[in-house]
Design a protein around this motif. Structure first.
Motif, PDB file in Angstrom:
ATOM      1  N   LEU A   1       0.976  -1.195  -0.222  1.00  0.00           N
ATOM      2  CA  LEU A   1      -0.097  -0.096  -0.069  1.00  0.00           C
ATOM      3  C   LEU A   1       0.988   0.975   0.063  1.00  0.00           C
ATOM      4  CD1 LEU A   1      -2.300  -0.892   3.006  1.00  0.00           C
ATOM      5  CD2 LEU A   1      -2.640  -1.810   0.685  1.00  0.00           C
ATOM      6  N   ASP A   2       0.339   2.255  -0.507  1.00  0.00           N
ATOM      7  CA  ASP A   2       1.012   3.398  -0.275  1.00  0.00           C
ATOM      8  C   ASP A   2       0.515   4.346   1.166  1.00  0.00           C
ATOM      9  OD1 ASP A   2      -1.396   4.845  -0.733  1.00  0.00           O
ATOM     10  OD2 ASP A   2      -0.976   5.669  -2.809  1.00  0.00           O
ATOM     11  N   LYS A   3       0.918   5.619   1.274  1.00  0.00           N
ATOM     12  CA  LYS A   3       0.904   6.143   2.416  1.00  0.00           C
ATOM     13  C   LYS A   3      -0.626   6.427   2.512  1.00  0.00           C
ATOM     14  CE  LYS A   3       2.095  10.772   0.770  1.00  0.00           C
ATOM     15  NZ  LYS A   3       2.921  11.770   0.915  1.00  0.00           N
ATOM     16  N   ASN A   4      -1.374   6.365   1.978  1.00  0.00           N
ATOM     17  CA  ASN A   4      -2.779   6.640   1.897  1.00  0.00           C
ATOM     18  C   ASN A   4      -3.669   5.325   1.592  1.00  0.00           C
ATOM     19  OD1 ASN A   4      -2.466   9.628   1.634  1.00  0.00           O
ATOM     20  ND2 ASN A   4      -2.169   9.634  -0.380  1.00  0.00           N
ATOM     21  N   PHE A   5      -2.989   4.240   2.005  1.00  0.00           N
ATOM     22  CA  PHE A   5      -3.519   2.931   2.066  1.00  0.00           C
ATOM     23  C   PHE A   5      -4.395   2.791   0.749  1.00  0.00           C
ATOM     24  CE2 PHE A   5      -3.629   4.497   6.448  1.00  0.00           C
ATOM     25  CZ  PHE A   5      -3.009   3.586   6.932  1.00  0.00           C
ATOM     26  N   ILE A   6      -3.582   3.027  -0.418  1.00  0.00           N
ATOM     27  CA  ILE A   6      -4.035   2.688  -1.749  1.00  0.00           C
ATOM     28  C   ILE A   6      -3.238   1.326  -2.238  1.00  0.00           C
ATOM     29  CG2 ILE A   6      -4.203   3.395  -4.166  1.00  0.00           C
ATOM     30  CD1 ILE A   6      -4.764   6.321  -3.265  1.00  0.00           C
ATOM     31  N   ILE A   7      -3.858   0.285  -2.777  1.00  0.00           N
ATOM     32  CA  ILE A   7      -3.219  -0.811  -3.279  1.00  0.00           C
ATOM     33  C   ILE A   7      -2.613  -0.565  -4.151  1.00  0.00           C
ATOM     34  CG2 ILE A   7      -3.802  -3.350  -3.650  1.00  0.00           C
ATOM     35  CD1 ILE A   7      -6.352  -3.039  -2.323  1.00  0.00           C
TER      36      ILE A   7
ATOM     37  N   LYS B   1      -6.616 -12.784  -2.742  1.00  0.00           N
ATOM     38  CA  LYS B   1      -8.022 -13.083  -3.477  1.00  0.00           C
ATOM     39  C   LYS B   1      -8.754 -14.162  -2.558  1.00  0.00           C
ATOM     40  CE  LYS B   1     -10.589 -13.704  -7.448  1.00  0.00           C
ATOM     41  NZ  LYS B   1     -10.757 -13.894  -8.935  1.00  0.00           N
ATOM     42  N   THR B   2      -7.716 -14.976  -2.204  1.00  0.00           N
ATOM     43  CA  THR B   2      -8.372 -16.367  -1.484  1.00  0.00           C
ATOM     44  C   THR B   2      -8.741 -15.735   0.123  1.00  0.00           C
ATOM     45  OG1 THR B   2      -6.980 -17.756  -2.520  1.00  0.00           O
ATOM     46  CG2 THR B   2      -7.855 -18.563  -0.533  1.00  0.00           C
ATOM     47  N   LEU B   3      -8.008 -14.986   0.541  1.00  0.00           N
ATOM     48  CA  LEU B   3      -8.348 -14.760   1.862  1.00  0.00           C
ATOM     49  C   LEU B   3      -9.152 -13.346   1.997  1.00  0.00           C
ATOM     50  CD1 LEU B   3      -4.969 -15.306   3.822  1.00  0.00           C
ATOM     51  CD2 LEU B   3      -7.031 -16.953   3.784  1.00  0.00           C
ATOM     52  N   LEU B   4      -9.044 -12.642   1.206  1.00  0.00           N
ATOM     53  CA  LEU B   4      -9.665 -11.326   1.497  1.00  0.00           C
ATOM     54  C   LEU B   4     -10.602 -10.640   0.305  1.00  0.00           C
ATOM     55  CD1 LEU B   4      -6.694  -9.287   2.842  1.00  0.00           C
ATOM     56  CD2 LEU B   4      -8.489 -10.325   4.123  1.00  0.00           C
ATOM     57  N   GLY B   5     -10.814 -11.767  -0.766  1.00  0.00           N
ATOM     58  CA  GLY B   5     -11.448 -11.282  -2.042  1.00  0.00           C
ATOM     59  C   GLY B   5     -10.961 -10.101  -2.796  1.00  0.00           C
ATOM     60  N   ILE B   6      -9.491  -9.904  -2.785  1.00  0.00           N
ATOM     61  CA  ILE B   6      -9.028  -8.559  -3.433  1.00  0.00           C
ATOM     62  C   ILE B   6      -8.226  -9.135  -4.690  1.00  0.00           C
ATOM     63  CG2 ILE B   6      -7.145  -6.816  -3.373  1.00  0.00           C
ATOM     64  CD1 ILE B   6      -7.756  -6.719  -0.302  1.00  0.00           C
ATOM     65  N   ASP B   7      -8.670  -8.762  -5.790  1.00  0.00           N
ATOM     66  CA  ASP B   7      -8.238  -9.307  -7.094  1.00  0.00           C
ATOM     67  C   ASP B   7      -6.855  -8.529  -7.584  1.00  0.00           C
ATOM     68  OD1 ASP B   7      -7.701 -10.017  -9.885  1.00  0.00           O
ATOM     69  OD2 ASP B   7      -9.827 -10.853  -9.814  1.00  0.00           O
TER      70      ASP B   7
ATOM     71  N   LYS C   1      -8.416   1.902  -2.401  1.00  0.00           N
ATOM     72  CA  LYS C   1      -8.273   1.889  -1.250  1.00  0.00           C
ATOM     73  C   LYS C   1      -8.537   0.638  -0.504  1.00  0.00           C
ATOM     74  CE  LYS C   1      -7.627   6.662   1.056  1.00  0.00           C
ATOM     75  NZ  LYS C   1      -8.130   7.312   2.148  1.00  0.00           N
ATOM     76  N   ILE C   2      -7.813   0.365   0.486  1.00  0.00           N
ATOM     77  CA  ILE C   2      -7.757  -0.703   1.109  1.00  0.00           C
ATOM     78  C   ILE C   2      -9.213  -0.924   1.695  1.00  0.00           C
ATOM     79  CG2 ILE C   2      -6.839  -0.396   3.158  1.00  0.00           C
ATOM     80  CD1 ILE C   2      -6.657  -3.643   1.676  1.00  0.00           C
ATOM     81  N   PHE C   3      -9.686   0.200   2.301  1.00  0.00           N
ATOM     82  CA  PHE C   3     -10.923   0.197   3.116  1.00  0.00           C
ATOM     83  C   PHE C   3     -12.160   0.175   2.324  1.00  0.00           C
ATOM     84  CE2 PHE C   3      -7.725   2.901   5.214  1.00  0.00           C
ATOM     85  CZ  PHE C   3      -7.426   1.911   6.317  1.00  0.00           C
TER      86      PHE C   3
ATOM     87  N   TRP D   1     -14.606  -3.100   7.496  1.00  0.00           N
ATOM     88  CA  TRP D   1     -14.847  -3.579   8.903  1.00  0.00           C
ATOM     89  C   TRP D   1     -14.355  -1.934   9.601  1.00  0.00           C
ATOM     90  CZ3 TRP D   1     -11.227  -7.984   8.226  1.00  0.00           C
ATOM     91  CH2 TRP D   1     -11.884  -9.019   7.507  1.00  0.00           C
ATOM     92  N   PRO D   2     -15.378  -1.484  10.507  1.00  0.00           N
ATOM     93  CA  PRO D   2     -14.671  -0.221  11.281  1.00  0.00           C
ATOM     94  C   PRO D   2     -13.704  -0.483  12.290  1.00  0.00           C
ATOM     95  CG  PRO D   2     -17.221  -0.696  11.153  1.00  0.00           C
ATOM     96  CD  PRO D   2     -16.789  -1.893  10.755  1.00  0.00           C
ATOM     97  N   GLU D   3     -13.841  -1.485  12.916  1.00  0.00           N
ATOM     98  CA  GLU D   3     -12.477  -1.866  13.687  1.00  0.00           C
ATOM     99  C   GLU D   3     -11.035  -1.896  12.892  1.00  0.00           C
ATOM    100  OE1 GLU D   3     -15.128  -3.677  13.374  1.00  0.00           O
ATOM    101  OE2 GLU D   3     -16.160  -3.595  15.187  1.00  0.00           O
ATOM    102  N   PHE D   4     -11.292  -2.365  11.713  1.00  0.00           N
ATOM    103  CA  PHE D   4     -10.070  -2.568  10.860  1.00  0.00           C
ATOM    104  C   PHE D   4      -9.619  -1.064  10.381  1.00  0.00           C
ATOM    105  CE2 PHE D   4      -8.212  -2.989   6.446  1.00  0.00           C
ATOM    106  CZ  PHE D   4      -7.019  -3.805   6.926  1.00  0.00           C
ATOM    107  N   TYR D   5     -10.605  -0.221  10.095  1.00  0.00           N
ATOM    108  CA  TYR D   5     -10.285   1.095   9.751  1.00  0.00           C
ATOM    109  C   TYR D   5      -9.589   1.633  10.928  1.00  0.00           C
ATOM    110  CZ  TYR D   5     -11.284   5.893   8.466  1.00  0.00           C
ATOM    111  OH  TYR D   5     -11.066   7.210   8.037  1.00  0.00           O
ATOM    112  N   GLN D   6     -10.086   1.761  12.059  1.00  0.00           N
ATOM    113  CA  GLN D   6      -9.591   2.231  13.090  1.00  0.00           C
ATOM    114  C   GLN D   6      -8.288   1.921  13.474  1.00  0.00           C
ATOM    115  OE1 GLN D   6     -12.498   1.814  16.164  1.00  0.00           O
ATOM    116  NE2 GLN D   6     -13.827   2.942  15.277  1.00  0.00           N
TER     117      GLN D   6
END
Length: 400
Positions: free
Chosen positions: A79-85, A93-99, A107-109, A114-119
């Motif tokens: 990720l970059d500093k702004n959490f962009i993939i 993809k297997t664990l998080l569904g990210i292609d 952005k990863i968010f 998940w609000p807790e993950f974001y925080q």
């Protein structure tokens, strides 16, 4: 002089022309000799060659890093500093569904909401990993996230699938709790009787009562010994490899277990035996005897009086060897069948203890089957009985 000057100019032009032609494709080796232009061509080619090799090495290293990242048994995201993939591996993809083809630049968010993950991510305190549960495709995953800032503008995100580890940890906790619970009951009985015998005056207890108390204490001590013995057996089966393999005549082991079964039954069950006397398999006789005895004694314990128990040892239609015990007992609910071989798992706890079982017999039998490349198959219906079968593959058969 004019002739020599003309010749010199002509030769110099030829060298210069060769140098120009080489300059059009400097990846090719330079001409063998280009006169004074060698002072330019040779160091240029050497420097170019060195940088080309360096670039090839770096490219190969980057490729190896990408291959390793794709083979890594976790989701890896840059990720970059702004959490962009910026990049992710196949497991993302297997664990998080990210292609890796569609989701780069998001952005990863936007993908993990998940609000807790974001925080946790924006807080920036990543000394402890973030863990959570996620249910997908009917399966519950236990995920662990680790953020690492490896440069001013880049962040490495790792996501591990801790489902098996969490399951193992839960199993260990349950095992300790179950062992404590199983041993607490006989210890409580022993302690109670010992306190009674210690605190009461001798004349307060008749000889018959004393004998009765001693018999009960002996019974509970035997129960604890049986539990500890079975636990040690399980530990040995799990931590060692199968040794002392030989051709084992199963019929003789069944004959030994038959006498014990008839004593335990006390004539209350209808027992039928269909045994192939010549069929043998390779393995450890002591372990196989234990598995056979466990299945037979379980059938007696969980089959009401006047019930039927059918024992079979022979060949199946596909050529495999089968030892099966079919009873007309209480049966097992479908939800319990998958767990019946777990340590201390009991369908009917009160009846299991009353029958004298330790709750470890089927767990031991399952491990013995695995060590012999066999399968423990269980078929059962509530109130209609059960069939427990040990199925040995053809390659384990040593004689017919």
């Amino acid at each position: 002089m004019a002739i020599f000057l003309a010749i010199y100019i002509y030769i110099d032009y030829r060298y210069f022309d060769k140098t120009l032609k080489w300059a059009d494709d400097i990846n090719q080796p330079p001409p063998v000799y280009v006169g004074k232009y060698d002072e330019i061509v040779t160091p240029t080619y050497k420097a170019l060659r060195h940088k080309t090799l360096t670039i090839q090495q770096i490219t190969q290293l980057n490729q190896n890093i990408l291959w390793a990242a794709n083979a890594f048994p976790a989701a890896v995201l840059i990720l970059d500093k702004n959490f962009i993939i910026q990049w992710c591996n196949r497991n993302a993809k297997t664990l998080l569904g990210i292609d890796s083809k569609k989701d780069i630049g998001y952005k990863i968010f936007n993908l993990i909401r998940w609000p807790e993950f974001y925080q946790y991510a924006y807080k920036g305190d990543w000394q402890k990993p973030y863990t959570t549960y996620d249910e997908r495709d009917g399966r519950l995953y236990h995920l662990k996230f680790e953020f690492t800032r490896y440069s001013t503008d880049n962040i490495l995100l790792l996501c591990f699938d801790n489902t098996q580890l969490e399951s193992l940890r839960t199993t260990q906790q349950d095992f300790v709790a179950n062992v404590s619970h199983e041993l607490r009951t006989p210890l409580t009985v022993l302690t109670g009787f010992l306190e009674t015998l210690r605190d009461l005056p001798p004349e307060a207890i008749s000889p018959e009562q004393r004998v009765h108390y001693e018999d009960l204490m002996h019974e509970q001590a035997e129960r604890m010994l049986a539990i500890v013995t079975d636990l040690l057996t399980l530990s040995t089966l799990e931590s060692t490899k199968l040794a002392n393999q030989q051709s084992v005549p199963i019929a003789s082991l069944i004959e030994q277990a038959k006498r014990q079964t008839e004593v335990l039954s006390k004539g209350q069950h209808q027992l039928s035996w269909s045994i192939n006397p010549t069929l043998s398999v390779s393995g450890n006789a002591h372990e196989l005897s234990s598995a056979i005895t466990n299945l037979l004694t379980n059938a007696v314990r969980y089959t009401p009086a006047n019930g039927q128990i059918e024992v079979f040892w022979g060949l199946a239609e596909d050529g495999q060897a089968i030892f099966s015990v079919k009873d007309s007992g209480l049966g097992i609910a479908p939800s319990d069948i998958s767990r019946i071989t777990e340590r201390f798992y009991r369908v009917d706890k009160s009846r299991s203890r009353a029958s004298g079982g330790t709750g470890l017999g089927l767990a031991i039998t399952k491990h013995i089957a695995i060590r012999h490349n066999a399968k423990l198959m269980i078929k059962s219906k509530l109130n209609k009985g059960s069939t427990f079968s040990l199925i040995f593959p053809k390659e384990n058969i040593t004689s017919l």
